[in-house]
Design a protein around this motif. Structure first.
Motif, PDB file in Angstrom:
ATOM      1  N   GLU A   1     -56.604  58.311 108.864  1.00  0.00           N
ATOM      2  CA  GLU A   1     -56.464  59.696 107.559  1.00  0.00           C
ATOM      3  C   GLU A   1     -55.148  59.710 106.422  1.00  0.00           C
ATOM      4  O   GLU A   1     -54.689  59.843 107.397  1.00  0.00           O
ATOM      5  N   THR A   2     -55.508  59.817 105.891  1.00  0.00           N
ATOM      6  CA  THR A   2     -53.584  60.759 105.159  1.00  0.00           C
ATOM      7  C   THR A   2     -53.632  61.645 105.512  1.00  0.00           C
ATOM      8  O   THR A   2     -53.790  62.524 105.354  1.00  0.00           O
ATOM      9  N   PRO A   3     -52.216  61.250 105.933  1.00  0.00           N
ATOM     10  CA  PRO A   3     -51.550  62.857 106.526  1.00  0.00           C
ATOM     11  C   PRO A   3     -51.912  63.729 105.747  1.00  0.00           C
ATOM     12  O   PRO A   3     -51.273  63.445 104.563  1.00  0.00           O
ATOM     13  N   LYS A   4     -51.329  65.385 105.522  1.00  0.00           N
ATOM     14  CA  LYS A   4     -51.679  66.307 104.656  1.00  0.00           C
ATOM     15  C   LYS A   4     -50.618  66.276 103.949  1.00  0.00           C
ATOM     16  O   LYS A   4     -49.164  66.111 104.391  1.00  0.00           O
ATOM     17  N   ASP A   5     -50.473  66.072 102.209  1.00  0.00           N
ATOM     18  CA  ASP A   5     -49.364  66.874 101.992  1.00  0.00           C
ATOM     19  C   ASP A   5     -48.681  64.748 101.824  1.00  0.00           C
ATOM     20  O   ASP A   5     -47.591  64.903 101.097  1.00  0.00           O
ATOM     21  N   GLU A   6     -49.312  63.813 102.268  1.00  0.00           N
ATOM     22  CA  GLU A   6     -48.263  62.669 101.506  1.00  0.00           C
ATOM     23  C   GLU A   6     -48.905  62.017 101.429  1.00  0.00           C
ATOM     24  O   GLU A   6     -50.398  62.053 100.844  1.00  0.00           O
ATOM     25  N   THR A   7     -48.772  60.959 100.471  1.00  0.00           N
ATOM     26  CA  THR A   7     -49.275  59.555  99.296  1.00  0.00           C
ATOM     27  C   THR A   7     -50.184  59.504 100.400  1.00  0.00           C
ATOM     28  O   THR A   7     -49.621  58.267 101.237  1.00  0.00           O
TER      29      THR A   7
ATOM     30  N   ALA B   1     -57.309  67.517  97.021  1.00  0.00           N
ATOM     31  CA  ALA B   1     -56.124  67.189  97.313  1.00  0.00           C
ATOM     32  C   ALA B   1     -55.817  66.431  95.489  1.00  0.00           C
ATOM     33  O   ALA B   1     -57.381  66.361  94.767  1.00  0.00           O
ATOM     34  N   SER B   2     -54.522  66.313  95.852  1.00  0.00           N
ATOM     35  CA  SER B   2     -54.218  65.830  94.405  1.00  0.00           C
ATOM     36  C   SER B   2     -54.673  63.899  93.894  1.00  0.00           C
ATOM     37  O   SER B   2     -55.110  63.558  94.941  1.00  0.00           O
ATOM     38  N   SER B   3     -54.905  63.533  93.165  1.00  0.00           N
ATOM     39  CA  SER B   3     -54.913  61.637  93.000  1.00  0.00           C
ATOM     40  C   SER B   3     -54.126  60.764  93.567  1.00  0.00           C
ATOM     41  O   SER B   3     -54.581  60.250  94.365  1.00  0.00           O
ATOM     42  N   PHE B   4     -53.448  61.581  93.884  1.00  0.00           N
ATOM     43  CA  PHE B   4     -52.315  60.867  95.344  1.00  0.00           C
ATOM     44  C   PHE B   4     -52.669  60.706  96.602  1.00  0.00           C
ATOM     45  O   PHE B   4     -52.171  59.727  96.882  1.00  0.00           O
ATOM     46  N   HIS B   5     -53.576  61.819  96.987  1.00  0.00           N
ATOM     47  CA  HIS B   5     -53.780  61.896  98.120  1.00  0.00           C
ATOM     48  C   HIS B   5     -54.859  61.223  98.462  1.00  0.00           C
ATOM     49  O   HIS B   5     -55.873  61.237 100.109  1.00  0.00           O
ATOM     50  N   THR B   6     -55.818  60.726  97.934  1.00  0.00           N
ATOM     51  CA  THR B   6     -57.253  60.641  97.542  1.00  0.00           C
ATOM     52  C   THR B   6     -57.700  58.717  97.598  1.00  0.00           C
ATOM     53  O   THR B   6     -56.725  58.112  97.315  1.00  0.00           O
ATOM     54  N   PHE B   7     -58.369  58.304  98.516  1.00  0.00           N
ATOM     55  CA  PHE B   7     -58.480  56.696  99.122  1.00  0.00           C
ATOM     56  C   PHE B   7     -59.425  56.304  97.769  1.00  0.00           C
ATOM     57  O   PHE B   7     -59.321  55.433  97.047  1.00  0.00           O
ATOM     58  N   HIS B   8     -59.846  57.095  96.497  1.00  0.00           N
ATOM     59  CA  HIS B   8     -60.445  56.915  95.133  1.00  0.00           C
ATOM     60  C   HIS B   8     -59.859  57.029  94.192  1.00  0.00           C
ATOM     61  O   HIS B   8     -59.991  56.712  92.526  1.00  0.00           O
ATOM     62  N   GLY B   9     -58.368  57.702  94.196  1.00  0.00           N
ATOM     63  CA  GLY B   9     -57.816  58.620  93.244  1.00  0.00           C
ATOM     64  C   GLY B   9     -57.784  58.736  92.238  1.00  0.00           C
ATOM     65  O   GLY B   9     -57.213  58.307  91.161  1.00  0.00           O
ATOM     66  N   TYR B  10     -58.663  60.384  92.472  1.00  0.00           N
ATOM     67  CA  TYR B  10     -58.604  60.946  91.303  1.00  0.00           C
ATOM     68  C   TYR B  10     -58.745  62.566  92.225  1.00  0.00           C
ATOM     69  O   TYR B  10     -59.043  62.314  93.863  1.00  0.00           O
ATOM     70  N   ARG B  11     -58.837  63.130  91.492  1.00  0.00           N
ATOM     71  CA  ARG B  11     -58.129  64.586  91.515  1.00  0.00           C
ATOM     72  C   ARG B  11     -59.361  65.082  93.005  1.00  0.00           C
ATOM     73  O   ARG B  11     -60.615  65.273  92.197  1.00  0.00           O
TER      74      ARG B  11
END
Length: 170
Positions: free
Chosen positions: A80-86, A124-134
């Motif tokens: 998983e993407t760690p919280k607040d990481e890109t 999550a912002s777009s920089f935190h998601t597997f699909h690239g959207y907010r």
């Protein structure tokens, strides 16, 4: 097509196409296609500044050849993407991982991933998601997922520092 079932976790899943018998496990690298539908507020490009509200729903698909991110994407189950990481290439979310471990290669499912198995109460912002959207706070994620291939089995991935985002700004 089967009936939708709800897992004890809250994940809702409906099998659209059956796959083979082989199932991926935690640590496996898989290739998937997805189609995703996000509700209002998923991206600033759908914001009506005059009305001060989000409009329409967003649909995105890795099947779309005109999409710069077309083609199957790589997911490492359990990474998983760690919280607040890109977001880094291969990272996933709990709901997607749970579904993938129930699927065989070639399977296609419809998923409703509740917020606690997705991006939670904060979104999550777009920089935190597997699909690239907010993804807005407390957002359920509706998507169809196809398991294309189990690429690498049981390889534990360590987070890579300073590798940059999985995609570049257009």
């Amino acid at each position: 097509m089967t009936e939708q079932i709800e897992k004890p976790s809250g994940l809702k899943i409906r099998t659209l196409t059956e796959g083979d018998e082989k199932r991926p496990q935690t640590g496996d690298t898989v290739l998937i296609h997805y189609e995703i539908w996000m509700n209002c507020g998923s991206t600033v490009s759908n914001y009506d500044y005059e009305k001060k509200e989000y409009v329409d729903e967003l649909h995105d698909s890795t099947y779309d050849e005109n999409n710069p991110f077309s083609g199957p994407i790589e997911i490492v189950i359990g990474q998983e993407t760690p919280k607040d990481e890109t977001y880094l290439k291969g990272q996933s979310i709990k709901g997607l991982d749970e579904a993938l471990m129930m699927m065989g290669v070639g399977a296609k499912v419809e998923l409703f991933i509740p917020p606690h198995l997705g991006y939670g109460d904060e979104g999550a912002s777009s920089f935190h998601t597997f699909h690239g959207y907010r993804t807005p706070p407390s957002q359920e994620i509706k998507c169809n997922v196809e398991l294309v291939e189990i690429k690498k089995e049981l390889e534990v991935k360590e987070p890579v520092k300073d590798s940059g985002p999985a995609y570049e700004a257009l």
